[in-house]
Design a protein around this motif. Structure first.
Motif, PDB file in Angstrom:
ATOM      1  N   GLY A 365     -15.084  23.490  40.079  1.00  0.00           N
ATOM      2  CA  GLY A 365     -14.922  24.809  40.688  1.00  0.00           C
ATOM      3  C   GLY A 365     -13.922  25.661  39.942  1.00  0.00           C
ATOM      4  O   GLY A 365     -14.147  26.861  39.716  1.00  0.00           O
ATOM      5  N   MET A 366     -12.819  25.070  39.542  1.00  0.00           N
ATOM      6  CA  MET A 366     -11.808  25.839  38.815  1.00  0.00           C
ATOM      7  C   MET A 366     -12.274  26.215  37.416  1.00  0.00           C
ATOM      8  O   MET A 366     -11.957  27.305  36.924  1.00  0.00           O
ATOM      9  N   ALA A 367     -13.039  25.331  36.784  1.00  0.00           N
ATOM     10  CA  ALA A 367     -13.594  25.669  35.469  1.00  0.00           C
ATOM     11  C   ALA A 367     -14.521  26.876  35.567  1.00  0.00           C
ATOM     12  O   ALA A 367     -14.568  27.715  34.663  1.00  0.00           O
ATOM     13  N   SER A 368     -15.258  26.975  36.672  1.00  0.00           N
ATOM     14  CA  SER A 368     -16.156  28.121  36.853  1.00  0.00           C
ATOM     15  C   SER A 368     -15.386  29.424  37.013  1.00  0.00           C
ATOM     16  O   SER A 368     -15.942  30.503  36.833  1.00  0.00           O
ATOM     17  N   SER A 397     -20.422  22.507  32.676  1.00  0.00           N
ATOM     18  CA  SER A 397     -19.019  22.713  32.999  1.00  0.00           C
ATOM     19  C   SER A 397     -18.129  22.114  31.923  1.00  0.00           C
ATOM     20  O   SER A 397     -18.426  21.061  31.355  1.00  0.00           O
ATOM     21  N   GLY A 398     -17.007  22.755  31.668  1.00  0.00           N
ATOM     22  CA  GLY A 398     -16.036  22.256  30.710  1.00  0.00           C
ATOM     23  C   GLY A 398     -14.825  21.687  31.426  1.00  0.00           C
ATOM     24  O   GLY A 398     -13.945  22.441  31.859  1.00  0.00           O
ATOM     25  N   ILE A 399     -14.774  20.373  31.590  1.00  0.00           N
ATOM     26  CA  ILE A 399     -13.652  19.740  32.278  1.00  0.00           C
ATOM     27  C   ILE A 399     -13.143  18.560  31.460  1.00  0.00           C
ATOM     28  O   ILE A 399     -13.896  17.939  30.710  1.00  0.00           O
ATOM     29  N   ASP A 454     -16.262  21.607  24.219  1.00  0.00           N
ATOM     30  CA  ASP A 454     -17.189  21.982  25.277  1.00  0.00           C
ATOM     31  C   ASP A 454     -17.615  20.742  26.058  1.00  0.00           C
ATOM     32  O   ASP A 454     -17.493  19.609  25.582  1.00  0.00           O
ATOM     33  N   GLY A 455     -18.140  20.962  27.252  1.00  0.00           N
ATOM     34  CA  GLY A 455     -18.734  19.881  28.021  1.00  0.00           C
ATOM     35  C   GLY A 455     -17.707  18.990  28.690  1.00  0.00           C
ATOM     36  O   GLY A 455     -16.565  19.373  28.932  1.00  0.00           O
ATOM     37  N   ILE A 456     -18.125  17.760  28.980  1.00  0.00           N
ATOM     38  CA  ILE A 456     -17.276  16.786  29.652  1.00  0.00           C
ATOM     39  C   ILE A 456     -16.490  16.022  28.596  1.00  0.00           C
ATOM     40  O   ILE A 456     -17.063  15.414  27.694  1.00  0.00           O
ATOM     41  N   ARG A 457     -15.165  16.028  28.734  1.00  0.00           N
ATOM     42  CA  ARG A 457     -14.300  15.341  27.776  1.00  0.00           C
ATOM     43  C   ARG A 457     -13.543  14.228  28.509  1.00  0.00           C
ATOM     44  O   ARG A 457     -12.970  14.478  29.580  1.00  0.00           O
TER      45      ARG A 457
END
Length: 615
Positions: A365-368, A397-399, A454-457
């Protein structure tokens, strides 16, 4: 719109939902029809949004948690003028933006991917938290969910968090249509049963007839005027409302209507009403992300430092350089060392307690809302949130996720606390990046590098202190590796990461004393993986041993094996990993029992080389 127009708009949304599903030959029109009046009143009377500027910082946010009711969302977009009728009828077709379940990858008006039920409210809580504590804006978050998904535990993690944080900018609309996929829901039309549960968590609730547009309008107004509590509108509706052949009938979930033309006539025919809702308030854009120079912590070679300690210090430093960084904790910040960020930047630190699904959802949600989240807990406990991680990837999402206390090296706590599946889980996520540093300086550099990806890290950190191997100015490009030992006479390559790197170096030193030259690769980037270095080692030494504090399935060994999956000759390969369920023992005893300590690595290497030279 007046009452009559609101009724007509609800019917229009039903008609367009029926038409879209009929054109596709699949979909969930009856689930869309139950919520049509709820959506009509919301978008026409209360939802402040500029469809020409979906990134407007003052826009209200709408999350369709019951993502299977996507025909309703697309019908709303058509009524708002965002899409036209021709595009509406491309629903579920190859190449269409209107997917079976909505995703923000395709449509800018979609906040998050939904369809895996129970995720809309948790993500909505993250967006509402950003609005209240970070943006300090007056936009509201509206989440529409179904009654079936209230069986999901993640909903109640979200309910607890929302009430604890006094999120009066959050309204949940529960479409209580009584019918799930295979039959009636647990509580049917007992609105009070749902209201009691939300009230117990500290929510303000309103029970309403979901097809009485004036009553729905008043309920939304009550939610808007409620202070200090989130609100839940518990609405009694009928699945397939308005069409006798399907209304409140079982066995019709996920199916187009039997006779679409007849249903459209029964609903009063096609309409073309336009929603002209209120414009959003002025609001400041989220921070750009760079406010100062990054000064990462530095350690000298030979120091003993845990990578979790390095993570905490590096994250605090990153937070000082970038005001878009936020940190989220699963009530273990003192162990993951995320508390270093809390002390330095308390206004950007969010305690999610022992609710890992909610922690990841809050990050999404915060990434959005333009933030750069780092969410940390024990590696083992991230497995609880796997579906949220999977759906975050679907959202694009980028988190950043950080798992500490990984592997048997944590010692006496035993297997329930040992992350032994996390690398496999995170490597399997589409588009993910998986990093596993072995020392403090490497950790700090990778924490900073994650911010630009980018993406899930995912970053895996370790509990115990380990030697600092690299200098503070060493570079660690994502997708790279470090060759720590090599020579032209190498007969064996040891590939390690994290806690097994010092063990591999010690094993190489022992084998050198036996005149076996050994190359050692620190494979700190497991995805993407450094194929070129691995292939060169395979060609030049002929023998590889991979060593990981992880189960053999899906981790470092598989990452190395996949580097040779292009048809080229595969070197002799031995994979060392944790093959049993550990008990309690010291870290040193655990590594030995698992066969991944220096002595075991040397034994495996010795045997592999001997077999390789047998005539």
């Amino acid at each position: 719109m007046n009452t009559g127009e609101l009724v007509d708009l609800g019917q229009q949304l039903r008609v367009d939902s029926v038409r879209a599903a009929d054109a596709a030959g699949s979909g969930h029109p009856t689930s869309s029809m139950s919520a049509a009046d709820l959506a009509a009143v919301l978008f026409a009377r209360h939802f402040r949004y500029d469809f020409e500027r979906p990134d407007h910082p003052g826009n209200d946010r709408f999350v369709l948690s019951k993502g299977h009711a996507s025909p309703l969302m697309y019908a709303l977009f058509k009524a708002a003028g965002a899409i036209d009728d021709e595009e509406l009828l491309t629903f579920r077709k190859n190449g269409s933006r209107l997917e079976g379940h909505p995703t923000p990858r395709r449509l800018p008006w979609v906040e998050t991917a939904t369809g895996s039920l129970g995720q809309g409210l948790p993500v909505g809580v993250g967006i509402a938290l950003a609005g209240k504590r970070l943006d300090h804006a007056d936009y509201r978050v509206w989440v529409l969910c179904g009654d079936s998904e209230l069986a999901e535990g993640s909903v109640w993690e979200a309910a607890e968090q929302a009430a604890y944080e006094n999120l009066d900018n959050l309204t949940l609309i529960v479409d209580v249509n009584r019918l799930g996929q295979r039959g009636p829901t647990r509580h049917g039309h007992d609105l009070d049963a749902y209201a009691r549960r939300f009230q117990a968590f500290g929510w303000h609730t309103v029970e309403v007839d979901g097809h009485d547009v004036d009553a729905v309008d008043r309920a939304y107004g009550e939610a808007l005027s409620t202070r200090g509590q989130p609100s839940a509108i518990i609405a009694r509706t009928l699945k397939g409302k308005g069409v006798e052949a399907v209304q409140d009938r079982e066995g019709l979930h996920g199916k187009p209507l039997p006779d679409a033309e007849e249903a459209i006539a029964e609903l009063g025919g096609r309409r073309d009403l336009r929603i002209r809702g209120e414009r959003p308030s002025a609001a400041a854009a989220p921070p750009a992300g760079h406010t100062g120079r990054l000064e990462l912590p530095r350690w000298d070679k030979g120091e003993e430092v845990a990578t979790r300690d390095a993570f905490g210090e590096a994250l605090a430093a990153l937070g000082a350089a970038r005001d878009d960084v936020v940190a989220l904790d699963g009530e273990v910040g003192d162990s993951t060392r995320a508390e270093a960020f809390a002390k330095a930047h308390p206004e950007r630190y969010f305690e999610c307690y022992i609710a890992e699904q909610q922690m990841v959802a809050t990050a999404v949600g915060m990434a959005s809302r333009g933030r750069l989240p780092y969410a940390a807990t024990f590696a083992a406990f991230l497995t609880r949130a796997h579906d949220f991680i999977r759906m975050a990837s679907v959202s694009g999402s980028g988190i950043n996720l950080v798992g500490s206390h990984a592997g048997v090296a944590i010692g006496q706590d035993g297997p329930s606390q040992m992350g032994l599946e996390d690398l496999a889980m995170m490597r399997s996520v589409h588009g993910s990046t998986v990093l596993y540093p072995c020392d403090a300086n490497q950790t700090a550099r990778l924490v900073a590098a994650m911010a630009g990806l980018d993406g899930i890290r995912y970053l895996r950190t370790s509990r115990g202190a380990g030697p600092v191997i690299y200098g503070p100015d060493e570079e660690f490009p994502v997708g790279g590796s470090k060759v720590l030992r090599s020579s032209a006479r190498d007969r064996l390559t040891l590939v390690a990461a994290g806690v097994t790197v010092p063990e591999a170096l010690a094993a190489a030193e022992a084998l050198e004393g036996e005149d076996i030259a050994v190359r050692v690769i620190d494979l700190y980037s497991l995805k993407p993986v450094d194929r070129e270095t691995l292939r060169a080692a395979g060609e030049e030494t002929g023998c590889l041993v991979t060593v990981e504090d992880h189960h053999p399935e899906g981790g470092l060994g598989d990452a190395v094996a996949e580097a040779f999956a292009d048809g080229r000759p595969v070197p002799r390969l031995v994979r060392l990993g944790v093959r049993d369920t550990p008990g309690s023992a010291s870290p040193e005893e655990q590594l030995s029992a698992a066969g991944i300590d220096a002595e075991s690595i040397a034994a495996a290497g010795r045997l592999l080389v001997a077999e390789a030279i047998v005539p």
